[in-house]
Design an enzyme around this catalytic site. Sequence first.
Site, mmCIF file in Angstrom:
data_model
loop_
_atom_site.group_PDB
_atom_site.id
_atom_site.type_symbol
_atom_site.label_atom_id
_atom_site.label_comp_id
_atom_site.label_asym_id
_atom_site.label_seq_id
_atom_site.Cartn_x
_atom_site.Cartn_y
_atom_site.Cartn_z
ATOM 1 N N LYS A 169 0.756 -1.279 -0.669
ATOM 2 C CA LYS A 169 0.015 0.192 0.055
ATOM 3 C C LYS A 169 1.067 1.018 0.414
ATOM 4 O O LYS A 169 1.971 1.200 0.038
ATOM 5 C CB LYS A 169 -1.242 -0.146 1.179
ATOM 6 C CG LYS A 169 -0.197 0.029 2.485
ATOM 7 C CD LYS A 169 -1.612 -0.582 3.792
ATOM 8 C CE LYS A 169 -0.673 -0.388 4.663
ATOM 9 N NZ LYS A 169 -0.849 -0.509 6.461
ATOM 10 N N TYR A 171 14.089 29.113 9.504
ATOM 11 C CA TYR A 171 13.525 30.169 9.848
ATOM 12 C C TYR A 171 13.439 30.739 10.786
ATOM 13 O O TYR A 171 13.536 29.321 11.953
ATOM 14 C CB TYR A 171 12.433 29.516 9.176
ATOM 15 C CG TYR A 171 12.310 29.911 7.507
ATOM 16 C CD1 TYR A 171 11.609 30.805 7.028
ATOM 17 C CD2 TYR A 171 11.697 28.568 6.646
ATOM 18 C CE1 TYR A 171 11.035 31.398 5.814
ATOM 19 C CE2 TYR A 171 11.709 28.990 5.225
ATOM 20 C CZ TYR A 171 11.595 29.889 4.998
ATOM 21 O OH TYR A 171 11.403 30.218 3.830
HETATM 22 C C1 LIG Z 1 -0.310 -1.118 7.206
HETATM 23 C C2 LIG Z 1 -0.994 -3.157 7.161
HETATM 24 C C3 LIG Z 1 -0.437 -4.228 7.971
HETATM 25 C C4 LIG Z 1 1.572 -3.686 7.233
HETATM 26 O O1 LIG Z 1 1.903 -3.458 9.167
HETATM 27 P P1 LIG Z 1 3.746 -3.055 8.971
HETATM 28 O O2 LIG Z 1 3.371 -3.261 10.216
HETATM 29 O O3 LIG Z 1 4.169 -2.141 7.706
HETATM 30 O O4 LIG Z 1 4.101 -4.331 9.114
HETATM 31 C C5 LIG Z 1 -0.814 -5.133 7.812
HETATM 32 N N1 LIG Z 1 -2.509 -4.906 8.139
HETATM 33 C C6 LIG Z 1 -2.752 -4.145 7.870
HETATM 34 C C7 LIG Z 1 -4.142 -4.291 8.029
HETATM 35 C C8 LIG Z 1 -2.202 -3.042 7.809
HETATM 36 O O5 LIG Z 1 -3.609 -1.946 7.508
#
Ligand SMILES: *Cc1c(COP(=O)(O)O)cnc(C)c1O
Length: 365
Positions: free
Chosen positions: A39, A255
Amino acid sequence: MTYPPAASGVLTIDLAALVANWRYLQDRARPAEAAAVVKANGYGLGLELVAKALADAGCKMFFVAHPSEGALARKTVGPEPRIFVLNGLQVTADPKRDYADFDLAPAIGSEAELARWKAFDATAPFALHLDTGMNRLGFASLEDMLRSLSRHGGEGAELLMTHFVSAEEPDNPLNAAQIARFAAARAALPALPAGIANSSGVFLQGASCDWIRPGYALYGGNPTPGAENPMRAVATLDVVIQQIRWIEAGESCGYNSQWTAQRRTRLATLLAGYADGLPRGAGATDARAGADVLIRGKFCPLVGRVSMDLTIADVTDIPEAQVGDFARFFGPDAPLDDFAARSVTIGYNVLTSLGSRYARLVVGL
Ligand SMILES: *Cc1c(COP(=O)(O)O)cnc(C)c1O
């Protein structure tokens, strides 16, 4: 290092390290199988790039957050792998156009979502997402989930899943409570493959299921904070020094004059800022320390407010530093998690914020 003209920094992505990380987690989780979470544009590194490398390595299940990411993943990995959409059947989306046309399976998390998916196609694939403590997304209880299944039917269900609240804290009692709630759900639906572990969950006692679902650790983040990182760094960020100047003790930089020199100080101005995804908290102020960058093999502090396009480093103790040198923000020799923590954020946030102005160099495969 050579870099393309006009690039202000180079983001190097090591696909061999990515694949090695996936294989390491796969080996650790056996007999469970390893999926991959890609994702948020593959945690900022490029969804197509990472999904292709992992599919070629044998990954058969992918997770995205959003259906648009799923469509891109489908084009990249071909028809075989299962792709689940963690956001579920988004109320804003169309089941056919946004899911079925790309053979995407939503992680269904409410009776309303299940009813809508079933009304669209009674046999289309989906995952069942049970909320065991996050109180965010997913069926609010096992009873709620079973009642919804009895009303609308469970054909097409391919995976039972839940998500940890604090998997990176092995002593947090919520982990055991979630594992117990999920075990009850598995007992009620014994035919369904199940998955609970994100990256840190892979390292938790008692969290093994049929599938693991790592994201961050694939990209080199430390799934076991406080202990040594078992993963290989995947992303390296190097940013070029554009100018160097001396300031006197008592002068400030950046800044709002947030950092004041305590001695005669040599400052290097780097060509990346918060518009490139650098955390605004990365620079030291008079009130608190910030993050370090690595120049010619030595760490030196970032000082003053990070601006939109520029950041300042104190290179007084690196006299050999010159205009045109690279400052490394993170990479194999500069841990991402350290940079993030000292910038008052987390590595997840650093990766998923990476901007589009860096040259992206892909190595390793
Ligand atoms: C993002 C996500 C993961 C992956 O988590 P990590 O900590 O990056 O390994 C797994 N399950 C769900 C539901 C997520 O939203």
